[in-house]
Write a protein that holds these residues in place. Sequence first.
Motif, PDB file in Angstrom:
ATOM      1  N   SER A 181      34.669  43.682  42.526  1.00  0.00           N
ATOM      2  CA  SER A 181      35.542  44.728  43.040  1.00  0.00           C
ATOM      3  C   SER A 181      36.807  44.132  43.644  1.00  0.00           C
ATOM      4  O   SER A 181      37.924  44.626  43.430  1.00  0.00           O
ATOM      5  N   THR A 193      39.254  43.135  41.006  1.00  0.00           N
ATOM      6  CA  THR A 193      40.022  44.285  40.511  1.00  0.00           C
ATOM      7  C   THR A 193      41.164  44.624  41.460  1.00  0.00           C
ATOM      8  O   THR A 193      42.306  44.874  41.029  1.00  0.00           O
ATOM      9  N   HIS A 194      40.889  44.621  42.760  1.00  0.00           N
ATOM     10  CA  HIS A 194      41.928  44.910  43.742  1.00  0.00           C
ATOM     11  C   HIS A 194      43.035  43.858  43.696  1.00  0.00           C
ATOM     12  O   HIS A 194      44.223  44.188  43.801  1.00  0.00           O
ATOM     13  N   ARG A 244      48.940  42.547  48.661  1.00  0.00           N
ATOM     14  CA  ARG A 244      48.284  43.303  49.734  1.00  0.00           C
ATOM     15  C   ARG A 244      47.123  42.519  50.324  1.00  0.00           C
ATOM     16  O   ARG A 244      46.805  42.662  51.506  1.00  0.00           O
ATOM     17  N   TYR A 245      46.494  41.672  49.515  1.00  0.00           N
ATOM     18  CA  TYR A 245      45.289  40.990  49.948  1.00  0.00           C
ATOM     19  C   TYR A 245      45.485  39.515  50.241  1.00  0.00           C
ATOM     20  O   TYR A 245      44.714  38.932  51.017  1.00  0.00           O
ATOM     21  N   ALA A 263      43.960  42.027  41.180  1.00  0.00           N
ATOM     22  CA  ALA A 263      44.758  42.184  39.968  1.00  0.00           C
ATOM     23  C   ALA A 263      45.766  43.317  40.115  1.00  0.00           C
ATOM     24  O   ALA A 263      46.889  43.250  39.594  1.00  0.00           O
ATOM     25  N   ALA A 264      45.383  44.371  40.851  1.00  0.00           N
ATOM     26  CA  ALA A 264      46.262  45.524  40.996  1.00  0.00           C
ATOM     27  C   ALA A 264      47.349  45.307  42.049  1.00  0.00           C
ATOM     28  O   ALA A 264      48.485  45.767  41.883  1.00  0.00           O
ATOM     29  N   ALA A 265      47.003  44.607  43.138  1.00  0.00           N
ATOM     30  CA  ALA A 265      47.967  44.461  44.242  1.00  0.00           C
ATOM     31  C   ALA A 265      47.709  43.150  44.984  1.00  0.00           C
ATOM     32  O   ALA A 265      47.239  43.152  46.130  1.00  0.00           O
TER      33      ALA A 265
END
Length: 231
Positions: A79, A82-83, A90-91, A85-87
């Motif tokens: 999970s 996936t996060h 942000r992380y 890869a998208a942003a």
Amino acid sequence: MHTPSTLITSRPLDEYCGLFGLTRAALAALPGPVLDCPGGAAGLTAEARELGVTVIATDPAYAAPLPELTALARAGRDSMATHLAAAPDRYLPSRHLRPERYLRSWDRARRLFAADSAARPERYVAAALPRLPFADGSFALTLSAYLLFAYPELFPPERQLAGLLELVRVTAPGGEVRVYPLHDGASRPCPHLPRLRSGLGERQVSSELVRFARPGDGRTRRVLVLRRAGR
């Protein structure tokens, strides 16, 4: 603390240090044990042992068989991939860790957790906030990441207050509780944090919002630091 709707993470010791504004030296200098609540499938307990630091992790997920728990942790890792890869910004600090390297650190932490929890099950206690099976003042430092404010649907204001008070109860006078983050999964800050802090003060708990630099890019994060009043 964990339900099927929450993420079981596998953060390593160095990520804990970055989240909470700690160093390995500061952990090694503590006069007593550390509580990690919730512990998930983190590597903290195993890695801190190499520093001579005792960490007790608590999480209701520990009631599950280890293969089931590690499978859930692997799902949490996927999970997070996936996060990322998208942003990614942000992380992760943009100049600190590449996503693939960061995910490898979770893989290593998950393996350390699996080996250590099998070898030392007494350091992994199945329990859930707001009631923990520890005596008053058991820990020199208590850390709580991605729970009380991250899942407001599980912890409405009154349960948040009860959870914070329980973390303080099990922390020794002169010690402190550090809580991060102060926002939910959509990065919305807790709207009633001032009211929570007022409620803590009424119960002789001092609270402070401390800003710590995020490694790699100089940005800061806010951590809620709690102490018994007068300390």
